[in-house]
Motif scaffolding. Structure first.
Motif, PDB file in Angstrom:
ATOM      1  N   ILE A 157       0.455   4.957  -2.153  1.00 51.38           N
ATOM      2  CA  ILE A 157       1.158   6.179  -1.462  1.00 51.38           C
ATOM      3  C   ILE A 157       2.181   7.312  -1.818  1.00 51.38           C
ATOM      4  N   GLN A 198       6.714   8.909   0.980  1.00 47.95           N
ATOM      5  CA  GLN A 198       6.381   7.448   1.249  1.00 47.95           C
ATOM      6  C   GLN A 198       7.111   6.409   1.477  1.00 47.95           C
ATOM      7  N   LEU A 199       7.102   6.360  -0.402  1.00 48.69           N
ATOM      8  CA  LEU A 199       8.063   5.548  -0.862  1.00 48.69           C
ATOM      9  C   LEU A 199      10.354   5.639  -0.816  1.00 48.69           C
ATOM     10  N   ALA A 213       4.726  -6.611   1.391  1.00 47.80           N
ATOM     11  CA  ALA A 213       4.286  -7.094   0.211  1.00 47.80           C
ATOM     12  C   ALA A 213       5.682  -6.298  -0.762  1.00 47.80           C
ATOM     13  N   LEU A 214       5.963  -5.048   0.028  1.00 45.77           N
ATOM     14  CA  LEU A 214       7.213  -4.267  -0.671  1.00 45.77           C
ATOM     15  C   LEU A 214       8.504  -5.408  -1.859  1.00 45.77           C
ATOM     16  N   ASP A 241      -0.038  -0.786   9.068  1.00 49.28           N
ATOM     17  CA  ASP A 241      -0.006  -1.206   7.588  1.00 49.28           C
ATOM     18  C   ASP A 241       1.282  -0.479   7.142  1.00 49.28           C
ATOM     19  N   ARG A 242       2.629  -0.266   7.602  1.00 51.13           N
ATOM     20  CA  ARG A 242       3.613  -0.008   6.957  1.00 51.13           C
ATOM     21  C   ARG A 242       3.792  -1.290   6.917  1.00 51.13           C
ATOM     22  N   SER A 301       2.604  -3.785   6.599  1.00 57.56           N
ATOM     23  CA  SER A 301       2.401  -4.664   5.945  1.00 57.56           C
ATOM     24  C   SER A 301       2.732  -3.834   4.627  1.00 57.56           C
ATOM     25  N   ARG A 302       3.231  -3.147   3.861  1.00 55.05           N
ATOM     26  CA  ARG A 302       3.648  -2.399   3.340  1.00 55.05           C
ATOM     27  C   ARG A 302       4.811  -2.981   2.738  1.00 55.05           C
ATOM     28  N   PHE A 333       0.789   1.175  -4.545  1.00 54.40           N
ATOM     29  CA  PHE A 333       0.534   0.906  -2.928  1.00 54.40           C
ATOM     30  C   PHE A 333      -0.194   1.916  -2.638  1.00 54.40           C
ATOM     31  N   TRP A 366       7.622  -7.043  -4.442  1.00 53.56           N
ATOM     32  CA  TRP A 366       6.691  -6.922  -5.870  1.00 53.56           C
ATOM     33  C   TRP A 366       7.454  -6.186  -6.811  1.00 53.56           C
ATOM     34  N   ASP A 401      10.150   3.896   2.480  1.00 50.50           N
ATOM     35  CA  ASP A 401      10.007   2.906   3.738  1.00 50.50           C
ATOM     36  C   ASP A 401      11.534   2.251   2.693  1.00 50.50           C
TER      37      ASP A 401
END
Length: 325
Positions: A35, A39-40, A13-14, A6-7, A9-10, A33, A17, A43
């Motif tokens: 979260i 968490q952001l 996409a981040l 999941d991370r 994929s995020r 997202f 985006w 990332d």
């Protein structure tokens, strides 16, 4: 595995985006997202050290989030579609086909769709080249297939399992609870009726495909049984375990892959220092004696003395005189 997937994929996409929403607030981006802001931030800190091969400052993704606003300065190609050469696409197809053969693979439908698009893109010549390559999975994948079938059908399994610390092949019945990957290795977690506790079993230490058998009995762990928290690693040293530090020469570096080391440090000349914990040390006697000059016991001193005593005794048994230390 699902959290890591999941991370990833995020993260992919981040970048595009955020590139399309310059100056967006940290709170708004996190909400988009699903979260938390913390968490952001984690990332974004990871994206700081991602980018193109080379790792120089000009190769890394450049972004800023001063105050509460995020701006992508240099996305390092992640804001536009990836273009593959024929060779790159062919290599990717071979790898995808090998991955598709892994039993019980999650997300198989998505992989099949991506593989179909890749094969259409490379055309007839590319797929013909791919057809000449064969990737064979090892016997542990057969073990994995049986274990996953038992887990799906909620059936107990019988294992012939090697306990590395005693070099003993054990027989045990296990109620499967889950299958997981940690540090590149597959594990079965389940209620072990022999130990009367939850245990993790490395699949490569099960005695081949014949070492796991699905039984007629249902898999029913006792009420209140919970999975172990493996976020900080599989092996948890106990209070009575002995801390052992070994210095390995290049031919003995395989020890770090086979035994549950908790720390590694590269040394000059290709040598490797590893740290591990052991409840019993007699198996370390065999390991160190077998490695000979390719290993040096750094800690504890008592283990080094025990190995020296065993080596002297072995030499005397053959009528040889040990050299002075």
């Amino acid at each position: 595995m699902s959290a890591a997937t999941d991370r990833l994929s995020r993260l992919l996409a981040l970048v595009p985006w955020l590139r399309a929403h310059p100056g967006i607030s940290l709170t708004e981006a996190a909400a988009a997202f699903g979260i938390t802001p913390r968490q952001l931030r984690d990332d974004l800190d990871l994206l700081f050290v991602c980018g193109l091969p080379g790792g120089a400052p000009g190769d890394l993704i450049d972004l800023s989030y001063s105050g509460d606003q995020i701006t992508i300065v240099d996305p390092q190609t992640l804001d536009r579609p990836l273009r593959l050469s024929v060779d790159e696409a062919t290599a990717l197809i071979v790898a995808a086909r090998a991955l598709a053969d892994v039993p019980g693979l999650a997300g198989r439908e998505a992989l099949d769709r991506a593989l179909e698009k890749l094969e259409e893109a490379v055309g007839t010549a590319g797929t013909a080249a791919v057809g000449q390559v064969r990737v064979t999975l090892d016997v542990h994948d057969e073990v994995l297939a049986v274990v996953q079938r038992a887990l799906r059908d909620r059936r107990r399994v019988h294992l012939r399992y090697l306990v590395w610390s005693r070099d003993e092949l054990t027989e045990r019945e296990v109620d499967p609870m889950r299958v997981l990957v940690q540090d590149g290795r597959w594990y079965l977690e389940g209620w072990c009726h022999r130990a009367e506790a939850v245990r993790l079993f490395r699949l490569d230490r099960i005695d081949g495909p014949g070492g796991v058998t699905i039984l007629d009995a249902p898999a029913v762990p006792p009420p209140g049984t919970v999975s172990r928290d493996t976020r900080e690693g599989i092996y948890r040293p106990g209070p009575a375990d002995v801390r052992v530090v070994l210095e390995l020469a290049s031919p003995a570096r395989w020890v770090a892959d086979y035994y549950p080391v908790t720390g590694m440090r590269e040394l000059p000349g290709g040598r490797l220092e590893v740290t591990l914990y052991a409840g019993e040390t007699f198996w370390l006697h065999r390991l160190v004696l077998g490695l000979g000059a390719d290993v040096r016991v750094v800690e504890p001193p008592a283990l080094a003395e025990e190995v020296h005593a065993l080596a002297r005794r072995a030499l005397l048994a053959y009528g040889l005189t040990p050299t002075a230390e």
